[in-house]
Design an enzyme around this catalytic site. Structure first.
Site, PDB file in Angstrom:
ATOM      1  N   LEU A   1       9.047  -4.647  -8.861  1.00 20.44           N
ATOM      2  CA  LEU A   1      10.482  -4.863  -8.782  1.00 20.44           C
ATOM      3  C   LEU A   1      11.722  -3.629  -8.857  1.00 20.44           C
ATOM      4  O   LEU A   1      12.496  -3.228  -9.242  1.00 20.44           O
ATOM      5  CB  LEU A   1      10.675  -5.236 -10.114  1.00 20.44           C
ATOM      6  CG  LEU A   1      10.109  -6.950 -10.161  1.00 20.44           C
ATOM      7  CD1 LEU A   1      10.109  -7.685 -11.500  1.00 20.44           C
ATOM      8  CD2 LEU A   1      10.366  -7.803  -9.370  1.00 20.44           C
ATOM      9  N   GLN A   2      10.588  -2.554  -8.845  1.00 19.57           N
ATOM     10  CA  GLN A   2      11.302  -0.741  -9.248  1.00 19.57           C
ATOM     11  C   GLN A   2      11.705  -0.416  -7.990  1.00 19.57           C
ATOM     12  O   GLN A   2      12.750   0.598  -8.580  1.00 19.57           O
ATOM     13  CB  GLN A   2       9.679   0.061  -9.474  1.00 19.57           C
ATOM     14  CG  GLN A   2      10.399   1.715  -9.089  1.00 19.57           C
ATOM     15  CD  GLN A   2       9.243   2.003  -8.227  1.00 19.57           C
ATOM     16  OE1 GLN A   2       9.022   1.517  -7.633  1.00 19.57           O
ATOM     17  NE2 GLN A   2       9.785   3.958  -8.147  1.00 19.57           N
ATOM     18  N   ARG A   3      11.153  -0.821  -6.831  1.00 20.33           N
ATOM     19  CA  ARG A   3      12.411  -0.646  -5.401  1.00 20.33           C
ATOM     20  C   ARG A   3      12.293  -1.807  -4.766  1.00 20.33           C
ATOM     21  O   ARG A   3      12.973  -1.863  -3.785  1.00 20.33           O
ATOM     22  CB  ARG A   3      11.225   0.467  -4.589  1.00 20.33           C
ATOM     23  CG  ARG A   3       9.932  -0.231  -3.993  1.00 20.33           C
ATOM     24  CD  ARG A   3       8.832   0.784  -4.097  1.00 20.33           C
ATOM     25  NE  ARG A   3       7.328  -0.153  -4.008  1.00 20.33           N
ATOM     26  CZ  ARG A   3       6.302  -0.804  -4.732  1.00 20.33           C
ATOM     27  NH1 ARG A   3       6.624  -0.717  -6.201  1.00 20.33           N
ATOM     28  NH2 ARG A   3       5.747  -0.960  -4.362  1.00 20.33           N
TER      29      ARG A   3
ATOM     30  N   ASP B   1       3.859  -0.562   5.851  1.00 16.62           N
ATOM     31  CA  ASP B   1       3.163   0.544   5.125  1.00 16.62           C
ATOM     32  C   ASP B   1       1.768   1.311   5.700  1.00 16.62           C
ATOM     33  O   ASP B   1       1.546   1.607   4.493  1.00 16.62           O
ATOM     34  CB  ASP B   1       3.261   0.469   3.445  1.00 16.62           C
ATOM     35  CG  ASP B   1       2.595  -0.917   3.242  1.00 16.62           C
ATOM     36  OD1 ASP B   1       1.469  -1.575   3.700  1.00 16.62           O
ATOM     37  OD2 ASP B   1       2.227  -0.830   1.452  1.00 16.62           O
TER      38      ASP B   1
ATOM     39  N   CYS C   1       1.326   4.547  -1.295  1.00 17.06           N
ATOM     40  CA  CYS C   1       2.305   4.854  -2.335  1.00 17.06           C
ATOM     41  C   CYS C   1       1.541   3.931  -3.677  1.00 17.06           C
ATOM     42  O   CYS C   1       1.862   4.435  -4.933  1.00 17.06           O
ATOM     43  CB  CYS C   1       3.895   3.386  -2.032  1.00 17.06           C
ATOM     44  SG  CYS C   1       4.597   3.827  -0.761  1.00 17.06           S
TER      45      CYS C   1
ATOM     46  N   CYS D   1     -10.794   6.368 -11.977  1.00 16.30           N
ATOM     47  CA  CYS D   1      -9.707   7.133 -11.429  1.00 16.30           C
ATOM     48  C   CYS D   1      -8.672   5.791 -12.189  1.00 16.30           C
ATOM     49  O   CYS D   1      -8.640   4.973 -12.792  1.00 16.30           O
ATOM     50  CB  CYS D   1      -9.698   7.707 -10.046  1.00 16.30           C
ATOM     51  SG  CYS D   1     -10.221   5.943  -8.488  1.00 16.30           S
TER      52      CYS D   1
END
Length: 390
Positions: free
Chosen positions: A78-80, A137, A195, A349
């Site tokens: 939702l950020q982009r 992507d 990403c 990580c």
């Protein structure tokens, strides 16, 4: 149908109202709007790039839009990915996109393909459309889409994004270059982070996606100068655009059929090597790590190999930050050797990939370690939900 019979295309009274700002542009006018209404565009992906370009293509009056995607909406989208909303989290992206498109333009025909595009279905999916817009992507899909467009002689409007940088061009248009002229060979697997690993500025895909939409509209109307033969590069941090010339390679291999693109990009070999490395590497689950931490044992060092900004977002108690780039440069290897002093090494990580890579490097220096499966993402989901998942 880039050259439709415009006499067969009629605009309604609502069309005249809706597209009035187009119609008064001499470069668009009645003919241009009819061309848009007659056109069909296929968008591969409804993510960061697909979201803005689909919104603007629908608003511009494209008559038929096809969407290919098999993913569901996630909070991290939702950020982009502005075509989706919070109420659609967990639901198919193509359904979310269709819902939003029809809110903008109820007259648009929206075709949905809830599937992974592949060598088996690409030609059938792409064939009915005038133009393909690549919003993917990953390298296997980009090569697949390119080759299918070459075989079917379809323009391929390309864009890509990473962190603060993006690029766009038009492939396979009017004898111009295609994707293989830009990237004759794919990079080694894992060389270019996704990403999800490297991050992306939320507004960046909006800029690149709108450029893709602009190029698509220009091709349909036959107006302006397209990006065919030019690679447009954008740096958001510096707010700079620059161009690179692209030319067809006269000795490039002829594309005669679709192939196994994961094999072409070396992914099966990379997965096999990763599986082999994992078999040789000790692993532990996040629940096992939690038990170890709760036991009060002090015979181990827990190393976090993420980047410093990630460490600020979320951390596992007691973890010491030694970023993977430092380990790759050797500084981190020295630091870990000094810290261990006879202790066991445990590394984590975000999801387990970078820590496995770090442990592989450390093993070459005589340091064995244990990898935490699933990393801090698994820790957040299975052990402590108060730790932010990003």
């Amino acid at each position: 149908m880039l050259n439709p019979n415009l006499d067969e295309i009629q605009l309604t009274k609502e069309d005249y109202e809706r597209y009035s700002r187009h119609l008064i542009l001499p470069e668009v006018g009645l003919e241009g709007q009819k061309r848009l209404k007659a056109a069909s565009v296929l968008c591969i992906g409804t993510g960061g790039l697909g979201s803005p370009l689909l919104l603007y293509l629908a608003a511009a009056g494209i008559g038929r839009i096809g969407i290919v995607d098999f993913d569901v909406v996630d909070h991290s989208n939702l950020q982009r990915q502005v075509i989706h909303g919070t109420s659609w989290v967990g639901k198919p992206k193509i359904e979310s996109a269709k819902n939003r498109i029809l809110e903008i333009n109820p007259a648009c025909q929206v075709d949905l393909y809830e599937t992974r595009i592949s060598s088996e279905n690409a030609l059938d999916i792409i064939k009915p459309y005038d133009i393909v817009v690549d919003g993917t992507d990953n390298f296997p899909t980009r090569y697949l889409v390119n080759d299918a467009c070459v075989l079917l002689n379809k323009p391929n409007v390309y864009g890509s994004i990473f962190r603060f940088e993006g690029q766009a061009t038009v492939f396979n248009y009017q004898d111009g270059p295609n994707y293989r002229d830009l990237y004759p060979e794919p990079p080694p697997p894992g060389m270019v982070p996704s990403c999800a690993e490297g991050g992306v500025l939320g507004v960046l895909p909006g800029i690149i996606g709108v450029i893709q939409a602009t190029e698509t509209i220009k091709i349909i109307m036959g107006q302006g100068i397209t990006l065919s033969g030019r690679l447009l590069l954008y740096n958001a941090l510096e707010m700079k655009f620059r161009e690179l010339k692209l030319r067809p390679n006269p000795v490039r291999p002829v594309i005669e059929k679709l192939i196994d693109y994961e094999q072409f990009c070396g992914i099966p070999q990379a997965k096999a090597e990763e599986a082999k490395r994992q078999m040789q590497m000790q692993e532990m689950t996040v629940k096992e790590l939690k038990q170890l931490l709760d036991s009060g044992a002090d015979d181990f060092i827990l190393v976090d190999v993420r980047n410093p900004n990630e460490y600020q977002i979320a951390k596992i108690p007691g973890a010491v930050l030694v970023p993977l780039p430092d380990i790759e440069k050797g500084e981190g290897v020295t630091k870990i050797k000094e810290m261990l002093n006879g202790h066991r090494l445990i590394a984590h990580c975000k999801m387990g990939g970078r820590s496995a890579k770090a442990l592989g490097i450390l093993k070459e220096h005589g340091i064995d370690g244990i990898n935490v499966k699933g990393g801090i993402t698994a820790w957040s989901r299975e052990v402590d939900s108060s730790v932010p998942e990003y």
